[in-house]
Structure formats: C-alpha cells, structure tokens
Design a protein around this motif. Structure first.
Motif, PDB file in Angstrom:
ATOM      1  N   GLU A  50      88.571  40.260  48.581  1.00  0.00           N
ATOM      2  CA  GLU A  50      87.732  39.244  49.222  1.00  0.00           C
ATOM      3  C   GLU A  50      87.209  39.840  50.518  1.00  0.00           C
ATOM      4  O   GLU A  50      87.990  40.322  51.330  1.00  0.00           O
ATOM      5  CB  GLU A  50      88.576  37.979  49.470  1.00  0.00           C
ATOM      6  CG  GLU A  50      87.959  36.967  50.408  1.00  0.00           C
ATOM      7  CD  GLU A  50      86.623  36.451  49.896  1.00  0.00           C
ATOM      8  OE1 GLU A  50      86.604  35.800  48.853  1.00  0.00           O
ATOM      9  OE2 GLU A  50      85.583  36.740  50.537  1.00  0.00           O
ATOM     10  N   ASP A  51      85.897  39.833  50.692  1.00  0.00           N
ATOM     11  CA  ASP A  51      85.341  40.504  51.863  1.00  0.00           C
ATOM     12  C   ASP A  51      85.254  39.612  53.095  1.00  0.00           C
ATOM     13  O   ASP A  51      84.907  40.092  54.170  1.00  0.00           O
ATOM     14  CB  ASP A  51      83.964  41.108  51.540  1.00  0.00           C
ATOM     15  CG  ASP A  51      82.960  40.059  51.134  1.00  0.00           C
ATOM     16  OD1 ASP A  51      83.262  39.290  50.191  1.00  0.00           O
ATOM     17  OD2 ASP A  51      81.889  39.989  51.752  1.00  0.00           O
ATOM     18  N   GLU A  52      85.562  38.331  52.970  1.00  0.00           N
ATOM     19  CA  GLU A  52      85.609  37.493  54.167  1.00  0.00           C
ATOM     20  C   GLU A  52      87.030  37.569  54.724  1.00  0.00           C
ATOM     21  O   GLU A  52      87.958  37.030  54.134  1.00  0.00           O
ATOM     22  CB  GLU A  52      85.264  36.045  53.823  1.00  0.00           C
ATOM     23  CG  GLU A  52      83.829  35.862  53.369  1.00  0.00           C
ATOM     24  CD  GLU A  52      83.601  34.481  52.745  1.00  0.00           C
ATOM     25  OE1 GLU A  52      84.109  33.492  53.311  1.00  0.00           O
ATOM     26  OE2 GLU A  52      82.940  34.417  51.708  1.00  0.00           O
ATOM     27  N   ASP A  94      86.868  38.162  44.390  1.00  0.00           N
ATOM     28  CA  ASP A  94      85.605  37.577  44.826  1.00  0.00           C
ATOM     29  C   ASP A  94      84.477  38.333  44.127  1.00  0.00           C
ATOM     30  O   ASP A  94      84.442  39.564  44.153  1.00  0.00           O
ATOM     31  CB  ASP A  94      85.489  37.726  46.348  1.00  0.00           C
ATOM     32  CG  ASP A  94      84.161  37.201  46.876  1.00  0.00           C
ATOM     33  OD1 ASP A  94      83.547  36.344  46.216  1.00  0.00           O
ATOM     34  OD2 ASP A  94      83.749  37.660  47.961  1.00  0.00           O
ATOM     35  N   GLY A  96      81.301  38.239  44.906  1.00  0.00           N
ATOM     36  CA  GLY A  96      80.268  38.677  45.841  1.00  0.00           C
ATOM     37  C   GLY A  96      80.822  39.651  46.855  1.00  0.00           C
ATOM     38  O   GLY A  96      81.216  39.269  47.951  1.00  0.00           O
ATOM     39  N   LYS A 143      83.659  28.538  45.339  1.00  0.00           N
ATOM     40  CA  LYS A 143      83.795  28.283  46.772  1.00  0.00           C
ATOM     41  C   LYS A 143      82.937  27.087  47.178  1.00  0.00           C
ATOM     42  O   LYS A 143      81.832  26.957  46.670  1.00  0.00           O
ATOM     43  CB  LYS A 143      83.346  29.515  47.559  1.00  0.00           C
ATOM     44  CG  LYS A 143      84.227  30.724  47.357  1.00  0.00           C
ATOM     45  CD  LYS A 143      83.678  31.881  48.187  1.00  0.00           C
ATOM     46  CE  LYS A 143      84.534  33.123  47.983  1.00  0.00           C
ATOM     47  NZ  LYS A 143      84.066  34.247  48.791  1.00  0.00           N
TER      48      LYS A 143
END
Ligand code: CA
Length: 164
Positions: A50-52, A94, A96, A143
């Motif tokens: 997950e890039d967040e 994720d 994205g 999400k």
C-alpha cells in the motif's frame, strides 16, 4: 495509533464459518490466537502492499495486534521481491501503486507462489470487482474501507486456508 485494540476473540467469533462445513464439529477456535495467558505466535506472514503510508501503518498495526507477522511496502517492485523471498501466506494488495500496476503485481505474486490475495482499490464498479476476482483475488475491498473489517476478512481467509 490509540488503544482500541480489537480482542482476538471478537475476530474469531465474528468471522465467517470457513471450513467448518465438512463435519461441523470443530469449527471455531482452530485459529484462536494468543490471548492473555499463552502467547503463542501465529505462524502466518502477511505482506501489505500500500503506497499510502498512513493507511499502510494502520493496517500493519491492526494485523500485528492479531499476532501476525507483517511485512510492508509501498512499491510494486518490492512487493514482487518480498513475495518471492518471504512466501507470505496472504498479501493485502493496493491495486493503485506508483510504479507497477497492482494487477501486474498480483500476476507475479501468483507466479511465485500461491498466497491468498486481498485486493484494495479505489475503483468501485462491478466490472472492476469482477476483474479483480478474475485476477485471483480471494477478497476485495473498495476504499474507503474499515480496517477492522479488512482484518476480519484476513483472519477468515487465513483460517480457511489453513484447514483446506
Ligand atoms: Ca494507492
């Protein structure tokens, strides 16, 4: 993160019945994780991609409370490398990601091993969800989602995977 720890028993009780179908006998409790008393670590490893950063750390915290071993990354390339090296039991992915499309990462992870796969995405159309399942998702959350719900789904999948 603050102290609203979800007791493991809640997770066990609220999760779907998993593999109990066959004989109905020993359904719940096979995956009862370390409560006060016996601190037996679970032998499951979960990779969170997950890039967040805030969401990633939130998910990590919740999973670690369930005594899961957690690896994290915000990069698809790292995810593929970690998948190959660490053979996680389950990957929270994720779709994205900044470097490699999540669907490609999923494909590579499937090639390397056979982890359970929970996809996270901002896409919400039925076609997107169907595509996710076609790509091998065992579960799929859109999400914004509840991290508690994610954890319950992860635990349910791991338990099912374990008794199959
Ligand atoms: Ca993202």
């Amino acid at each position: 993160m603050s102290a609203t720890a979800m007791p493991a028993m809640v997770a066990v009780a609220a999760a779907p019945a998993g593999c109990a179908g066959a004989s109905g006998g020993r359904s719940h409790g096979t995956m009862t994780v370390a409560h006060e008393g016996g601190s037996e670590a679970m032998a499951f490893t979960v990779l969170v991609v997950e890039d967040e950063p805030k969401l990633r750390e939130l998910i990590r915290g919740f999973l670690e409370r369930e005594r899961l071993a957690v690896l994290t990354t915000g990069s698809g390339a790292d995810a593929i490398a970690l998948g190959a090296r660490s053979s996680p039991d389950l990957v929270v992915l994720d779709l994205g990601l900044p470097d490699i499309a999540g669907v490609e990462v999923a494909r590579e992870l499937r090639r390397e091993g056979d982890p359970l796969l929970v996809m996270l995405t901002a896409l919400a159309t039925e076609a997107d969800r169907i595509r996710g399942f076609e790509l091998g998702a065992d579960d799929y959350l859109v999400k914004p989602f509840s991290v508690r719900e994610l954890v319950l789904r992860v635990l349910a999948l791991l338990r099912r995977g374990r008794c199959s």
